[in-house]
Design a protein around this motif. Structure first.
Motif, PDB file in Angstrom:
ATOM      1  N   GLN B 113       0.904  -0.858   0.298  1.00  0.00           N
ATOM      2  CA  GLN B 113       0.309   0.281   0.121  1.00  0.00           C
ATOM      3  C   GLN B 113       0.891   1.525   0.213  1.00  0.00           C
ATOM      4  O   GLN B 113       0.048   2.151  -0.792  1.00  0.00           O
ATOM      5  N   ALA B 116       2.332   1.916  -3.435  1.00  0.00           N
ATOM      6  CA  ALA B 116       1.105   2.035  -4.328  1.00  0.00           C
ATOM      7  C   ALA B 116       0.445   3.705  -4.392  1.00  0.00           C
ATOM      8  O   ALA B 116       0.036   5.004  -4.511  1.00  0.00           O
ATOM      9  N   ASN B 117       0.610   4.259  -2.323  1.00  0.00           N
ATOM     10  CA  ASN B 117       0.394   5.218  -2.488  1.00  0.00           C
ATOM     11  C   ASN B 117       1.823   6.174  -2.817  1.00  0.00           C
ATOM     12  O   ASN B 117       1.075   7.594  -3.905  1.00  0.00           O
ATOM     13  N   LYS B 120       0.788   6.814  -6.667  1.00  0.00           N
ATOM     14  CA  LYS B 120      -0.200   6.944  -7.067  1.00  0.00           C
ATOM     15  C   LYS B 120      -0.565   8.614  -7.027  1.00  0.00           C
ATOM     16  O   LYS B 120      -0.696   9.431  -7.423  1.00  0.00           O
ATOM     17  N   ILE B 121       0.336   9.376  -5.464  1.00  0.00           N
ATOM     18  CA  ILE B 121      -0.178  10.168  -4.633  1.00  0.00           C
ATOM     19  C   ILE B 121       1.356  11.287  -5.143  1.00  0.00           C
ATOM     20  O   ILE B 121       1.650  12.861  -5.664  1.00  0.00           O
ATOM     21  N   ILE B 131       1.721   2.297 -10.875  1.00  0.00           N
ATOM     22  CA  ILE B 131       0.524   2.793 -10.524  1.00  0.00           C
ATOM     23  C   ILE B 131      -0.324   1.621 -10.490  1.00  0.00           C
ATOM     24  O   ILE B 131      -1.073   0.945  -9.181  1.00  0.00           O
ATOM     25  N   TYR B 134       0.489  -2.004  -7.946  1.00  0.00           N
ATOM     26  CA  TYR B 134       0.979  -2.137  -7.012  1.00  0.00           C
ATOM     27  C   TYR B 134      -1.250  -1.260  -6.587  1.00  0.00           C
ATOM     28  O   TYR B 134      -1.530  -2.234  -5.510  1.00  0.00           O
ATOM     29  N   ILE B 135      -1.749  -0.541  -6.772  1.00  0.00           N
ATOM     30  CA  ILE B 135      -3.038  -0.653  -6.059  1.00  0.00           C
ATOM     31  C   ILE B 135      -3.495  -2.095  -6.923  1.00  0.00           C
ATOM     32  O   ILE B 135      -4.614  -2.668  -6.105  1.00  0.00           O
ATOM     33  N   ASN B 181      -7.631   7.610   0.246  1.00  0.00           N
ATOM     34  CA  ASN B 181      -6.293   7.699  -0.204  1.00  0.00           C
ATOM     35  C   ASN B 181      -6.277   7.777  -2.075  1.00  0.00           C
ATOM     36  O   ASN B 181      -6.006   7.670  -2.399  1.00  0.00           O
ATOM     37  N   LEU B 182      -6.454   6.309  -1.878  1.00  0.00           N
ATOM     38  CA  LEU B 182      -6.126   5.656  -3.067  1.00  0.00           C
ATOM     39  C   LEU B 182      -7.776   5.858  -3.802  1.00  0.00           C
ATOM     40  O   LEU B 182      -8.064   5.002  -4.672  1.00  0.00           O
ATOM     41  N   GLU B 183      -8.565   6.189  -3.282  1.00  0.00           N
ATOM     42  CA  GLU B 183      -9.803   6.616  -3.925  1.00  0.00           C
ATOM     43  C   GLU B 183     -10.236   4.729  -4.492  1.00  0.00           C
ATOM     44  O   GLU B 183     -11.323   4.334  -4.692  1.00  0.00           O
TER      45      GLU B 183
END
Lengths: 214, 214
Positions: B113, B116-117, B120-121, B131, B134-135, B181-183
């Protein structure tokens, strides 16, 4: 005792358990779970481990089925290293330092080196950003191990904790051995290189690295 | 007892410890280590934790300094949850199942995670490969938690292990809370959504999530 069942494949995670079983001199029966054929995602295996990843053990002596290398190593140490040859007494500072470094291995060294392997070796696209990100962090992590060894210099820096090997060392050796796949020479870290040259040559480590046979 | 010193920052890793200290009702003094200003890489902090990452504790009651959330949570449970309100007896199957899921959190949920953060962020370049990679794995991992809860259905699926909360639950809640935060909506997993809605509303969890104050 009845032999422990080990479901595994000779990856850096899998061999942590075969190495430690060899070190402890325990009877065990390895079963190959061929991850190259996705066998760890098969129904029979996911019943044993919901995460669908090797290694997993079943110990008929206690009825315990267990996954996650950090948990399996701790279980084997608690249950079968009762004369503390490769452990420290429960509750002592050395016991928790061993656990800290074991968790560092399973939560940073393993996952990050695994991502480095993915981007450098296995990914079908070449993603330079990913290669750079994870190779940089792998090097940082081995630098942390060098620092850890330097803080334990009284024992000639051969052990991560105190004056003998623990599961913190045996969790690392398989990953350290596979650093060569990233073209990283562990001897660039002086203490770590010395630590590696000794532990990798233990007969139990050499044997455990090759189990299960592929 | 003397208050425990907690060096932390309110990230999903940091709050694991403040949440569990609140749950145990222990006296502690939080010190903010501002990771946004790289304070966890400063000399004084690296002396406490060679890995240069929050959280770290110092317990003046035992003289133990400890890092890695998995190790700290296990230490606090061993030392201060002696009536087993949030633990199971050492050596039992439930004890090791708790450890297995705790290690699953620190070695897969957290690291993946976290990646992924990053992609993505936080990453300065948009790397779609990262992206997606990891998502996808974050969703797989929460699916594994759903499976874990379904195997413990006797207790209305509110606890990962047995009939009460453990460090396996408290390690996860901060990360589950940051899924937004990852929607990613945690309620797409039915049991996990129910688990989350209950644990996130515990007053100790709500308090622990905000410590140290930023």
């Amino acid at each position: 005792m009845l032999p422990i069942k080990l479901y595994s494949f000779p990856t850096p995670n899998g061999v942590k358990i075969s190495i430690f079983l060899e070190v402890l001199g325990l009877k065990y029966v390895p079963t190959k779970v061929n991850i190259l054929k996705n066998e760890s995602k098969s129904d029979w295996f996911v019943k044993l481990n919901p995460n669908g990843r090797i290694p997993t053990i079943e110990d008929p002596n206690t009825g315990i089925t267990l996954s996650q290398t950090g948990a399996i190593l701790q279980y084997l140490a608690d249950k079968y290293d009762t004369d503390l040859k490769y452990s420290y007494k429960f509750g002592t500072p050395e016991y928790y330092k061993t656990l800290e470094y074991l968790i560092f291995q399973v939560s940073e060294n393993g996952p990050i080196q695994g991502q480095a392997n993915h981007f450098k070796i296995y990914a079908k696209e070449k993603i330079q950003y990913g290669i750079d990100r994870y190779i940089t962090d792998v090097k940082r992590i081995y630098g942390v191990y060098e620092d850890i060894l330097s803080r334990n210099a009284a024992n000639d820096s051969l052990y991560l904790v105190g004056d003998h090997y623990t599961i913190a060392d045996f969790a690392l050796v398989g990953w350290a051995n596979s650093l060569k796949n990233l073209e990283i020479d562990i001897h660039q870290w002086l203490l770590l290189g010395k630590w590696f040259d000794k532990i990798i040559n233990l007969p139990e480590v050499q044997k455990g690295l090759k189990i299960p046979e592929v």
